[in-house]
Write a protein that holds these residues in place. Structure first.
Motif, PDB file in Angstrom:
ATOM      1  N   LEU A  16      44.509  35.558  61.504  1.00  0.00           N
ATOM      2  CA  LEU A  16      45.475  35.194  60.443  1.00  0.00           C
ATOM      3  C   LEU A  16      46.977  35.134  61.346  1.00  0.00           C
ATOM      4  CD1 LEU A  16      44.453  38.298  57.956  1.00  0.00           C
ATOM      5  CD2 LEU A  16      44.150  35.898  57.655  1.00  0.00           C
ATOM      6  N   PRO A  17      47.783  34.298  60.343  1.00  0.00           N
ATOM      7  CA  PRO A  17      49.225  34.200  60.968  1.00  0.00           C
ATOM      8  C   PRO A  17      49.965  35.278  60.661  1.00  0.00           C
ATOM      9  CG  PRO A  17      48.766  32.753  58.835  1.00  0.00           C
ATOM     10  CD  PRO A  17      47.616  33.450  59.131  1.00  0.00           C
ATOM     11  N   ASP A  18      50.931  35.450  61.476  1.00  0.00           N
ATOM     12  CA  ASP A  18      52.057  36.751  61.094  1.00  0.00           C
ATOM     13  C   ASP A  18      52.964  36.156  59.973  1.00  0.00           C
ATOM     14  OD1 ASP A  18      54.496  35.076  62.257  1.00  0.00           O
ATOM     15  OD2 ASP A  18      53.783  35.553  64.070  1.00  0.00           O
ATOM     16  N   GLU A  19      53.566  37.196  59.354  1.00  0.00           N
ATOM     17  CA  GLU A  19      54.427  37.070  58.142  1.00  0.00           C
ATOM     18  C   GLU A  19      55.573  36.055  58.571  1.00  0.00           C
ATOM     19  OE1 GLU A  19      55.266  40.971  56.808  1.00  0.00           O
ATOM     20  OE2 GLU A  19      53.165  41.251  55.911  1.00  0.00           O
ATOM     21  N   ASP A  20      55.903  35.609  59.828  1.00  0.00           N
ATOM     22  CA  ASP A  20      57.087  34.714  60.099  1.00  0.00           C
ATOM     23  C   ASP A  20      56.539  33.162  60.132  1.00  0.00           C
ATOM     24  OD1 ASP A  20      58.870  36.641  60.187  1.00  0.00           O
ATOM     25  OD2 ASP A  20      58.579  36.825  62.223  1.00  0.00           O
ATOM     26  N   ALA A  21      55.207  33.155  59.826  1.00  0.00           N
ATOM     27  CA  ALA A  21      54.723  31.800  59.854  1.00  0.00           C
ATOM     28  C   ALA A  21      55.155  30.790  58.739  1.00  0.00           C
ATOM     29  CB  ALA A  21      53.104  31.885  59.807  1.00  0.00           C
ATOM     30  N   ALA A  25      50.771  27.624  56.330  1.00  0.00           N
ATOM     31  CA  ALA A  25      49.653  28.329  57.009  1.00  0.00           C
ATOM     32  C   ALA A  25      49.255  29.829  56.626  1.00  0.00           C
ATOM     33  CB  ALA A  25      50.354  28.884  58.501  1.00  0.00           C
ATOM     34  N   ILE A  26      50.007  30.341  55.876  1.00  0.00           N
ATOM     35  CA  ILE A  26      49.772  31.643  55.175  1.00  0.00           C
ATOM     36  C   ILE A  26      48.952  31.155  53.924  1.00  0.00           C
ATOM     37  CG2 ILE A  26      50.303  33.631  53.993  1.00  0.00           C
ATOM     38  CD1 ILE A  26      53.056  33.777  56.039  1.00  0.00           C
ATOM     39  N   SER A  27      49.352  30.281  53.174  1.00  0.00           N
ATOM     40  CA  SER A  27      48.524  29.464  52.062  1.00  0.00           C
ATOM     41  C   SER A  27      47.178  29.346  52.589  1.00  0.00           C
ATOM     42  CB  SER A  27      49.295  28.475  51.512  1.00  0.00           C
ATOM     43  OG  SER A  27      50.561  29.191  50.779  1.00  0.00           O
ATOM     44  N   GLU A  28      47.088  28.473  53.291  1.00  0.00           N
ATOM     45  CA  GLU A  28      45.525  27.923  53.977  1.00  0.00           C
ATOM     46  C   GLU A  28      44.713  29.124  54.520  1.00  0.00           C
ATOM     47  OE1 GLU A  28      42.675  25.307  55.101  1.00  0.00           O
ATOM     48  OE2 GLU A  28      44.211  25.460  53.723  1.00  0.00           O
ATOM     49  N   ALA A  29      45.484  30.330  54.871  1.00  0.00           N
ATOM     50  CA  ALA A  29      44.456  31.430  55.443  1.00  0.00           C
ATOM     51  C   ALA A  29      44.054  32.219  54.081  1.00  0.00           C
ATOM     52  CB  ALA A  29      45.531  32.396  56.189  1.00  0.00           C
ATOM     53  N   GLN A  30      45.006  32.278  53.039  1.00  0.00           N
ATOM     54  CA  GLN A  30      44.661  32.775  51.916  1.00  0.00           C
ATOM     55  C   GLN A  30      43.577  32.056  51.063  1.00  0.00           C
ATOM     56  OE1 GLN A  30      47.904  33.330  48.846  1.00  0.00           O
ATOM     57  NE2 GLN A  30      46.668  34.083  47.579  1.00  0.00           N
ATOM     58  N   ARG A  31      43.580  30.762  50.993  1.00  0.00           N
ATOM     59  CA  ARG A  31      42.590  30.055  50.356  1.00  0.00           C
ATOM     60  C   ARG A  31      41.461  30.101  51.120  1.00  0.00           C
ATOM     61  NH1 ARG A  31      39.881  25.422  50.970  1.00  0.00           N
ATOM     62  NH2 ARG A  31      40.824  24.764  53.327  1.00  0.00           N
ATOM     63  N   LEU A  32      41.282  30.119  52.600  1.00  0.00           N
ATOM     64  CA  LEU A  32      39.999  30.185  53.270  1.00  0.00           C
ATOM     65  C   LEU A  32      39.466  31.723  52.868  1.00  0.00           C
ATOM     66  CD1 LEU A  32      40.922  28.505  56.455  1.00  0.00           C
ATOM     67  CD2 LEU A  32      39.339  27.838  54.884  1.00  0.00           C
ATOM     68  N   ILE A  33      40.316  32.821  52.658  1.00  0.00           N
ATOM     69  CA  ILE A  33      39.576  33.990  52.430  1.00  0.00           C
ATOM     70  C   ILE A  33      39.252  34.059  51.128  1.00  0.00           C
ATOM     71  CG2 ILE A  33      40.184  36.538  52.011  1.00  0.00           C
ATOM     72  CD1 ILE A  33      42.087  36.064  54.436  1.00  0.00           C
ATOM     73  N   GLU A  34      39.677  33.621  50.356  1.00  0.00           N
ATOM     74  CA  GLU A  34      39.205  33.618  48.680  1.00  0.00           C
ATOM     75  C   GLU A  34      38.125  32.801  48.548  1.00  0.00           C
ATOM     76  OE1 GLU A  34      42.749  32.009  46.714  1.00  0.00           O
ATOM     77  OE2 GLU A  34      43.768  33.955  46.617  1.00  0.00           O
ATOM     78  N   ARG A  35      37.667  31.855  49.308  1.00  0.00           N
ATOM     79  CA  ARG A  35      36.564  31.169  49.339  1.00  0.00           C
ATOM     80  C   ARG A  35      35.174  32.198  49.639  1.00  0.00           C
ATOM     81  NH1 ARG A  35      36.156  26.786  53.379  1.00  0.00           N
ATOM     82  NH2 ARG A  35      34.196  26.493  52.339  1.00  0.00           N
ATOM     83  N   ILE A  36      35.313  33.288  50.569  1.00  0.00           N
ATOM     84  CA  ILE A  36      34.046  34.002  51.006  1.00  0.00           C
ATOM     85  C   ILE A  36      33.789  34.889  49.675  1.00  0.00           C
ATOM     86  CG2 ILE A  36      33.624  35.898  52.378  1.00  0.00           C
ATOM     87  CD1 ILE A  36      35.823  34.719  54.332  1.00  0.00           C
ATOM     88  N   SER A  37      32.432  34.834  49.438  1.00  0.00           N
ATOM     89  CA  SER A  37      31.872  35.695  48.239  1.00  0.00           C
ATOM     90  C   SER A  37      31.271  37.082  49.023  1.00  0.00           C
ATOM     91  CB  SER A  37      30.768  34.909  47.671  1.00  0.00           C
ATOM     92  OG  SER A  37      29.727  34.533  48.588  1.00  0.00           O
ATOM     93  N   LYS A  38      31.528  38.010  48.346  1.00  0.00           N
ATOM     94  CA  LYS A  38      30.862  39.073  48.847  1.00  0.00           C
ATOM     95  C   LYS A  38      29.599  39.669  48.255  1.00  0.00           C
ATOM     96  CE  LYS A  38      35.089  40.435  47.618  1.00  0.00           C
ATOM     97  NZ  LYS A  38      36.233  40.716  46.695  1.00  0.00           N
ATOM     98  N   PRO A  39      28.687  40.294  49.203  1.00  0.00           N
ATOM     99  CA  PRO A  39      28.883  40.871  50.262  1.00  0.00           C
ATOM    100  C   PRO A  39      28.806  39.957  51.400  1.00  0.00           C
ATOM    101  CG  PRO A  39      26.894  41.525  49.785  1.00  0.00           C
ATOM    102  CD  PRO A  39      27.366  40.930  48.589  1.00  0.00           C
ATOM    103  N   THR A  50      37.340  39.866  64.072  1.00  0.00           N
ATOM    104  CA  THR A  50      38.221  39.027  65.327  1.00  0.00           C
ATOM    105  C   THR A  50      39.455  38.365  64.671  1.00  0.00           C
ATOM    106  OG1 THR A  50      37.080  37.072  65.420  1.00  0.00           O
ATOM    107  CG2 THR A  50      36.172  38.926  66.717  1.00  0.00           C
ATOM    108  N   LEU A  51      39.711  38.162  63.283  1.00  0.00           N
ATOM    109  CA  LEU A  51      40.722  37.445  62.827  1.00  0.00           C
ATOM    110  C   LEU A  51      41.912  38.271  62.346  1.00  0.00           C
ATOM    111  CD1 LEU A  51      38.325  35.178  60.629  1.00  0.00           C
ATOM    112  CD2 LEU A  51      39.283  34.779  62.895  1.00  0.00           C
ATOM    113  N   PHE A  52      42.061  39.375  62.704  1.00  0.00           N
ATOM    114  CA  PHE A  52      43.385  40.244  62.391  1.00  0.00           C
ATOM    115  C   PHE A  52      44.267  39.448  63.334  1.00  0.00           C
ATOM    116  CE2 PHE A  52      39.956  43.205  60.755  1.00  0.00           C
ATOM    117  CZ  PHE A  52      40.535  43.396  59.505  1.00  0.00           C
ATOM    118  N   GLY A  53      45.662  39.324  62.491  1.00  0.00           N
ATOM    119  CA  GLY A  53      46.779  38.883  63.367  1.00  0.00           C
ATOM    120  C   GLY A  53      47.483  40.291  63.613  1.00  0.00           C
ATOM    121  N   PRO A  54      48.879  39.846  63.755  1.00  0.00           N
ATOM    122  CA  PRO A  54      49.734  40.931  64.395  1.00  0.00           C
ATOM    123  C   PRO A  54      50.242  41.908  63.291  1.00  0.00           C
ATOM    124  CG  PRO A  54      51.004  38.809  64.472  1.00  0.00           C
ATOM    125  CD  PRO A  54      49.437  38.664  63.983  1.00  0.00           C
ATOM    126  N   ASP A  55      50.184  41.460  62.136  1.00  0.00           N
ATOM    127  CA  ASP A  55      50.782  42.166  60.937  1.00  0.00           C
ATOM    128  C   ASP A  55      49.928  42.174  59.695  1.00  0.00           C
ATOM    129  OD1 ASP A  55      51.250  39.558  59.743  1.00  0.00           O
ATOM    130  OD2 ASP A  55      53.467  39.759  60.704  1.00  0.00           O
TER     131      ASP A  55
END
Length: 106
Positions: A16-21, A25-39, A50-55
């Motif tokens: 994930l990008p940091d909050e200064d990105a 980049a942040i919108s793309e990360a959000q879009r990709l996360i929202e595509r994942i169905s649970k569980p 492994t995808l956690f960023g610095p913040d």
């Protein structure tokens, strides 16, 4: 390890990008996360950890953590990659707290 396409796409995008990105980049990360169905599967949870960023990435780190916790083996999992990351440490601490509660240690 077989990952569903939407999980593989997020993993290939990297942490994930940091909050200064840039907003894009942040919108793309959000879009990709929202595509994942649970569980998610246990293998997918390990890959996602492994995808956690610095913040917090404006809340996306929490969203990712909650997705990881939908895996069937999440209550007994150990996330051993990137253990220097505070989000992976938090994820492991939550697993340990759950174990302690289940064993009546609290």
């Amino acid at each position: 390890m077989a990952l569903r396409r939407e999980v593989a796409d997020l993993v290939m995008a990297g942490p994930l990008p940091d909050e200064d990105a840039e907003v894009e980049a942040i919108s793309e990360a959000q879009r990709l996360i929202e595509r994942i169905s649970k569980p998610v599967t246990d293998d997918e949870a390990q890959a996602l950890a492994t995808l956690f960023g610095p913040d917090n990435c404006f809340g996306l780190a929490w969203t990712l953590l909650h997705i990881i916790e939908t895996a069937p083996g999440a209550s007994g999992a150990q996330y051993t990659e990137r253990t220097d990351n505070e989000w992976v440490q938090l994820l492991n601490a939550r697993v340990e707290a759950g174990r302690s509660l289940a064993e009546g240690e609290c």
